[in-house]
Design a protein around this motif. Structure first.
Motif, PDB file in Angstrom:
ATOM      1  N   LEU A  85       0.830  -1.207   0.000  1.00  0.00           N
ATOM      2  CA  LEU A  85       0.000   0.000   0.000  1.00  0.00           C
ATOM      3  C   LEU A  85       0.867   1.259   0.000  1.00  0.00           C
ATOM      4  O   LEU A  85       0.581   2.239  -0.685  1.00  0.00           O
ATOM      5  CB  LEU A  85      -0.925   0.002   1.217  1.00  0.00           C
ATOM      6  CG  LEU A  85      -1.868   1.200   1.328  1.00  0.00           C
ATOM      7  CD1 LEU A  85      -2.923   1.135   0.234  1.00  0.00           C
ATOM      8  CD2 LEU A  85      -2.546   1.213   2.690  1.00  0.00           C
ATOM      9  N   LEU A  86       1.926   1.225   0.787  1.00  0.00           N
ATOM     10  CA  LEU A  86       2.796   2.392   0.881  1.00  0.00           C
ATOM     11  C   LEU A  86       3.504   2.669  -0.438  1.00  0.00           C
ATOM     12  O   LEU A  86       3.994   3.774  -0.663  1.00  0.00           O
ATOM     13  CB  LEU A  86       3.829   2.202   1.993  1.00  0.00           C
ATOM     14  CG  LEU A  86       3.271   2.224   3.415  1.00  0.00           C
ATOM     15  CD1 LEU A  86       4.375   1.970   4.428  1.00  0.00           C
ATOM     16  CD2 LEU A  86       2.595   3.553   3.699  1.00  0.00           C
ATOM     17  N   GLU A  87       3.583   1.659  -1.283  1.00  0.00           N
ATOM     18  CA  GLU A  87       4.216   1.888  -2.579  1.00  0.00           C
ATOM     19  C   GLU A  87       3.244   2.438  -3.610  1.00  0.00           C
ATOM     20  O   GLU A  87       3.640   2.982  -4.622  1.00  0.00           O
ATOM     21  CB  GLU A  87       4.835   0.584  -3.090  1.00  0.00           C
ATOM     22  CG  GLU A  87       6.034   0.167  -2.254  1.00  0.00           C
ATOM     23  CD  GLU A  87       6.832  -0.937  -2.928  1.00  0.00           C
ATOM     24  OE1 GLU A  87       7.495  -0.640  -3.940  1.00  0.00           O
ATOM     25  OE2 GLU A  87       6.794  -2.085  -2.454  1.00  0.00           O
ATOM     26  N   GLU A  88       1.959   2.247  -3.341  1.00  0.00           N
ATOM     27  CA  GLU A  88       0.966   2.765  -4.278  1.00  0.00           C
ATOM     28  C   GLU A  88       0.645   4.200  -3.901  1.00  0.00           C
ATOM     29  O   GLU A  88      -0.335   4.478  -3.206  1.00  0.00           O
ATOM     30  CB  GLU A  88      -0.319   1.947  -4.210  1.00  0.00           C
ATOM     31  CG  GLU A  88      -0.229   0.606  -4.866  1.00  0.00           C
ATOM     32  CD  GLU A  88      -1.483  -0.207  -4.583  1.00  0.00           C
ATOM     33  OE1 GLU A  88      -2.541   0.395  -4.337  1.00  0.00           O
ATOM     34  OE2 GLU A  88      -1.386  -1.438  -4.569  1.00  0.00           O
ATOM     35  N   ARG A  89       1.443   5.096  -4.379  1.00  0.00           N
ATOM     36  CA  ARG A  89       1.335   6.478  -3.943  1.00  0.00           C
ATOM     37  C   ARG A  89      -0.031   7.077  -4.227  1.00  0.00           C
ATOM     38  O   ARG A  89      -0.525   7.903  -3.478  1.00  0.00           O
ATOM     39  CB  ARG A  89       2.427   7.313  -4.603  1.00  0.00           C
ATOM     40  CG  ARG A  89       3.818   6.805  -4.251  1.00  0.00           C
ATOM     41  CD  ARG A  89       4.020   6.875  -2.762  1.00  0.00           C
ATOM     42  NE  ARG A  89       5.084   6.019  -2.255  1.00  0.00           N
ATOM     43  CZ  ARG A  89       6.278   6.443  -1.896  1.00  0.00           C
ATOM     44  NH1 ARG A  89       6.582   7.691  -2.008  1.00  0.00           N
ATOM     45  NH2 ARG A  89       7.151   5.605  -1.388  1.00  0.00           N
ATOM     46  N   ALA A  90      -0.643   6.666  -5.321  1.00  0.00           N
ATOM     47  CA  ALA A  90      -1.923   7.261  -5.686  1.00  0.00           C
ATOM     48  C   ALA A  90      -2.997   6.913  -4.651  1.00  0.00           C
ATOM     49  O   ALA A  90      -3.713   7.786  -4.147  1.00  0.00           O
ATOM     50  CB  ALA A  90      -2.343   6.780  -7.062  1.00  0.00           C
ATOM     51  N   THR A  91      -3.080   5.621  -4.309  1.00  0.00           N
ATOM     52  CA  THR A  91      -4.057   5.194  -3.305  1.00  0.00           C
ATOM     53  C   THR A  91      -3.804   5.914  -1.996  1.00  0.00           C
ATOM     54  O   THR A  91      -4.724   6.418  -1.341  1.00  0.00           O
ATOM     55  CB  THR A  91      -3.924   3.680  -3.043  1.00  0.00           C
ATOM     56  OG1 THR A  91      -3.773   3.011  -4.276  1.00  0.00           O
ATOM     57  CG2 THR A  91      -5.130   3.165  -2.295  1.00  0.00           C
ATOM     58  N   LEU A  92      -2.556   5.949  -1.639  1.00  0.00           N
ATOM     59  CA  LEU A  92      -2.150   6.566  -0.397  1.00  0.00           C
ATOM     60  C   LEU A  92      -2.615   8.018  -0.329  1.00  0.00           C
ATOM     61  O   LEU A  92      -3.175   8.467   0.676  1.00  0.00           O
ATOM     62  CB  LEU A  92      -0.623   6.517  -0.331  1.00  0.00           C
ATOM     63  CG  LEU A  92       0.033   6.396   1.014  1.00  0.00           C
ATOM     64  CD1 LEU A  92      -0.590   5.248   1.790  1.00  0.00           C
ATOM     65  CD2 LEU A  92       1.514   6.145   0.821  1.00  0.00           C
ATOM     66  N   ALA A  93      -2.397   8.710  -1.404  1.00  0.00           N
ATOM     67  CA  ALA A  93      -2.774  10.125  -1.446  1.00  0.00           C
ATOM     68  C   ALA A  93      -4.280  10.267  -1.267  1.00  0.00           C
ATOM     69  O   ALA A  93      -4.749  11.132  -0.525  1.00  0.00           O
ATOM     70  CB  ALA A  93      -2.339  10.743  -2.778  1.00  0.00           C
ATOM     71  N   ARG A  94      -5.009   9.401  -1.903  1.00  0.00           N
ATOM     72  CA  ARG A  94      -6.464   9.471  -1.813  1.00  0.00           C
ATOM     73  C   ARG A  94      -6.911   9.203  -0.379  1.00  0.00           C
ATOM     74  O   ARG A  94      -7.708   9.946   0.191  1.00  0.00           O
ATOM     75  CB  ARG A  94      -7.080   8.445  -2.763  1.00  0.00           C
ATOM     76  CG  ARG A  94      -8.578   8.564  -2.922  1.00  0.00           C
ATOM     77  CD  ARG A  94      -9.079   7.692  -4.062  1.00  0.00           C
ATOM     78  NE  ARG A  94      -8.585   6.326  -4.019  1.00  0.00           N
ATOM     79  CZ  ARG A  94      -8.991   5.422  -3.132  1.00  0.00           C
ATOM     80  NH1 ARG A  94      -9.864   5.743  -2.212  1.00  0.00           N
ATOM     81  NH2 ARG A  94      -8.497   4.195  -3.158  1.00  0.00           N
ATOM     82  N   GLU A 121     -11.474   2.615   5.308  1.00  0.00           N
ATOM     83  CA  GLU A 121     -12.225   2.014   4.204  1.00  0.00           C
ATOM     84  C   GLU A 121     -11.365   1.069   3.392  1.00  0.00           C
ATOM     85  O   GLU A 121     -11.838   0.068   2.871  1.00  0.00           O
ATOM     86  CB  GLU A 121     -12.789   3.115   3.307  1.00  0.00           C
ATOM     87  CG  GLU A 121     -13.891   3.892   4.005  1.00  0.00           C
ATOM     88  CD  GLU A 121     -14.446   4.991   3.137  1.00  0.00           C
ATOM     89  OE1 GLU A 121     -14.230   4.936   1.917  1.00  0.00           O
ATOM     90  OE2 GLU A 121     -15.108   5.891   3.688  1.00  0.00           O
ATOM     91  N   VAL A 122     -10.099   1.387   3.293  1.00  0.00           N
ATOM     92  CA  VAL A 122      -9.211   0.522   2.532  1.00  0.00           C
ATOM     93  C   VAL A 122      -8.942  -0.752   3.331  1.00  0.00           C
ATOM     94  O   VAL A 122      -8.473  -0.711   4.453  1.00  0.00           O
ATOM     95  CB  VAL A 122      -7.874   1.242   2.236  1.00  0.00           C
ATOM     96  CG1 VAL A 122      -6.919   0.302   1.539  1.00  0.00           C
ATOM     97  CG2 VAL A 122      -8.134   2.462   1.385  1.00  0.00           C
TER      98      VAL A 122
END
Lengths: 371, 371
Positions: A287-296, A316-317
């Motif tokens: 998750l920490l590598e998926e910057r887009a999800t993280l930002a959201r 929610e995630v």
DNA sequence: CCTGGCAGACCCGGCTGGTGAGTGCCAGCC
DNA sequence: GGCTGGCACTCACCAGCCGGGTCTGCCAGG
């Protein structure tokens, strides 16, 4: 036995409705009333469990919380707290540990988090003070957050959509290749390779530069794509191709790329924490590598100006359900957000103070920088 | 019993002397001779253990390696291999697993790694092909490396010291604050806030821009600080202060900052690997956050144009002793390096092919981009 | 030099009994 | 009615033990 706790779990899974007073502790709202003694016992259990990491029994509660009753009485109260869904036992004949709802209640009851102590405030000031530019400042913010909390820190750079372009420059790197530079007034720089049409001369580029300087500089970033489209249409035919190349390069640079600017620090702390099993660990790191999800996720959690807490299942995630997130918005021309991620078993009081203090100081230093 | 394996362990701890033929497999050199059968048995053990993750016994070796002898014979050979330090048993009456020296021997004996298979080559090409600029290209390289190997990928951007400056620009962000932009011919952009002396006019800035454009643009990056110092000295007094501010900002931007550009991907794979204990995991993650150390380690491991393998104890950095590193140099104007990090129990043959293929294709796409 | 056979070492999973922590409940007391 | 001390009960945990399975090392014979 299985049913009575239902209503409480339901409440926990629906944090958004009461989101505004969630972290303020002002309005107990729909939460069941707890008498003073239950509150103190719950507080003792949370505090003790966070500190020691072991289930806490009635005896220890008596030792720690200075209410003058016997262990047996505490047991009765604990039984009630369990009925209400605030605490649970890992197995029969073990002490109790807080549930997500228990942590939630505890956090809501925190009157308001005290100011961070002096030395730490100074440490923050010192580390942020020597930042050389905005990007560096955010990186340092992330670093100081993870150092102070020993948790994973997250800092999201403000979206540049609402900021204005200070400089638009087209650099010729090699024949046929240019580099489009976009500098926002936050100091943020975006760049993008531009494939120039064959036969583009240096003179053409100069003219393009002039056009860009006149029509794009100073515009709001989110208005730029439209402006560029107009420019392409109105351009003299010999410049049209070049401008089209620029326009198609600028679009994405200003849209998606821009959102993913996330600084993450202190990931090693996750691995050191026994609370996370192998599988959780792996998912969290992914998750920490998926910057887009993280930002959201982080943006969603920072509606108010107060720090917001998301505990375990409140997230929610899916992959975050085993963790807690404490996040706050900060303002640097436009909104950014920062926070920390850690096990649900974290020292919420201290973490809240720290996040708040860091956000405050970040804003101070930002204004320092941009003046 | 404890002593006989000493000389071998010694050899393992001193890889540098024979570094040149380490990964080529050309010269067996000082390594003790192994007859054909021992070599095949060792190979079988390594392959089997890498695949299954369980200690491999004599019986399985017989099944897997098609040498027509009995398990008892294999046992004798295995005993000899253990004496030589290539394999060991986790406990009595378990099968054997390779030691670091065993892996080393296995890697040295890999004739030369085969070409990566077609589909994978195409995947690499596809993913790298759509890169928009050099930074993006390197990020994608990191991503493809970790996807193909399911290990942690590391990509270090080439040092910009030897490249030339394409653009030097000074943007005025706010009164008293400027942003110095430095664009190298690799497409790399560095930026730095500059505190401008009070009373600096826009006209002054224009003159500074002109001076910078004339004297700094086109120079080698590592020559710039010296050039700037001269400029400061020779400048008319009204520009001296501004230039001094620029010079002091440019120095660090071009020196340290520049080295730390490291792309890391696939960290989650570490957590999923049973081979690493909690403590190792934590240390490795911490190491991955220390970009400077990482860059040094990787640069040290990539002297030759061939992939280099550092197995377990062969790594100088303490925290890497539980892992293996496969790295290779690549050229993009100047040298960069890339590689993967994983448990010593990795599929060296495939990983070597992959690293080599990715490095090759990276170079291709780089020349695509910069032409 | 290879092989089959055999004894021995040891992991592993399951079972057992003892210990200790913590609970739930209850009767009695204030 | 609420609080308390006491007591029986439930487990987790640990250590020891046992049987099954695996793999080794060794040896004697081909």
């Amino acid at each position: 036995m299985p049913e009575p706790s239902e209503p409480v779990r339901l409440r926990v899974e629906l944090p958004p409705p009461s989101a505004s007073d969630e972290s303020s502790g002002a309005g107990p709202g729909a939460a069941p009333e707890l008498d003073e003694r239950k509150v103190r016992i719950l507080r003792a259990i949370v505090t003790e469990y966070v500190a020691r990491g072991e289930p806490v029994g009635s005896k220890r509660v008596v030792e720690v919380s200075e209410l003058g009753v016997s262990a047996a009485t505490v047991r009765n109260e604990m039984s009630a707290l369990e009925e209400l869904g605030y605490i649970t036992q890992p197995h029969t004949s073990a002490g109790r540990i807080p549930t997500d709802a228990g942590y939630r209640r505890f956090v809501d009851d925190l009157a308001d988090d005290p100011e961070l102590d002096g030395p730490r405030r100074e440490l923050i000031a010192e580390l942020l003070g020597s930042a050389s530019d905005v990007e560096d400042l955010l990186a340092r913010t992330s670093s100081v957050l993870s150092q102070l909390t020993r948790l994973v820190s997250l800092v999201i750079a403000p979206a540049i959509a609402a900021s204005r372009l200070r400089l638009v420059e087209l650099v010729s790197l090699a024949p046929g290749t240019g580099l489009l530079l976009l500098v926002a007034d936050t100091g943020r720089v975006d760049k993008r390779l531009v494939e120039l049409p064959a036969g583009t001369s240096e003179a053409d580029l100069d003219r393009v530069r002039t056009v860009l300087g006149e029509h794009v500089r100073g515009r709001r970033v989110d208005a730029v794509p439209a402006v560029l489209r107009t420019l392409v249409e109105e351009a003299p035919s010999e410049l049209r191709e070049v401008l089209a190349a620029v326009a198609s390069a600028a679009g994405p640079a200003l849209a998606e790329d821009t959102v993913h600017h996330v600084f993450v620090g202190g990931q090693a702390s996750l691995a050191g924490d026994e609370a996370f099993e192998r599988q959780h660990l792996s998912r969290l790191l992914r998750l920490l590598e998926e910057r887009a999800t993280l930002a959201r996720v982080l943006a969603d959690s920072t509606a108010a100006d107060e720090p917001t807490v998301r505990i375990g299942h409140e997230n929610e995630v899916e992959d975050l359900r085993s963790a807690s997130l404490v996040a706050q918005r900060y303002r640097l021309i436009t909104d950014g957000s920062l926070g920390v991620l850690g096990p649900t078993r974290m020292d919420y009081a201290t973490v809240l103070s720290t996040v708040r203090a860091v956000a405050e100081q970040l804003e101070h230093h930002v204004t320092d920088l941009s003046r």
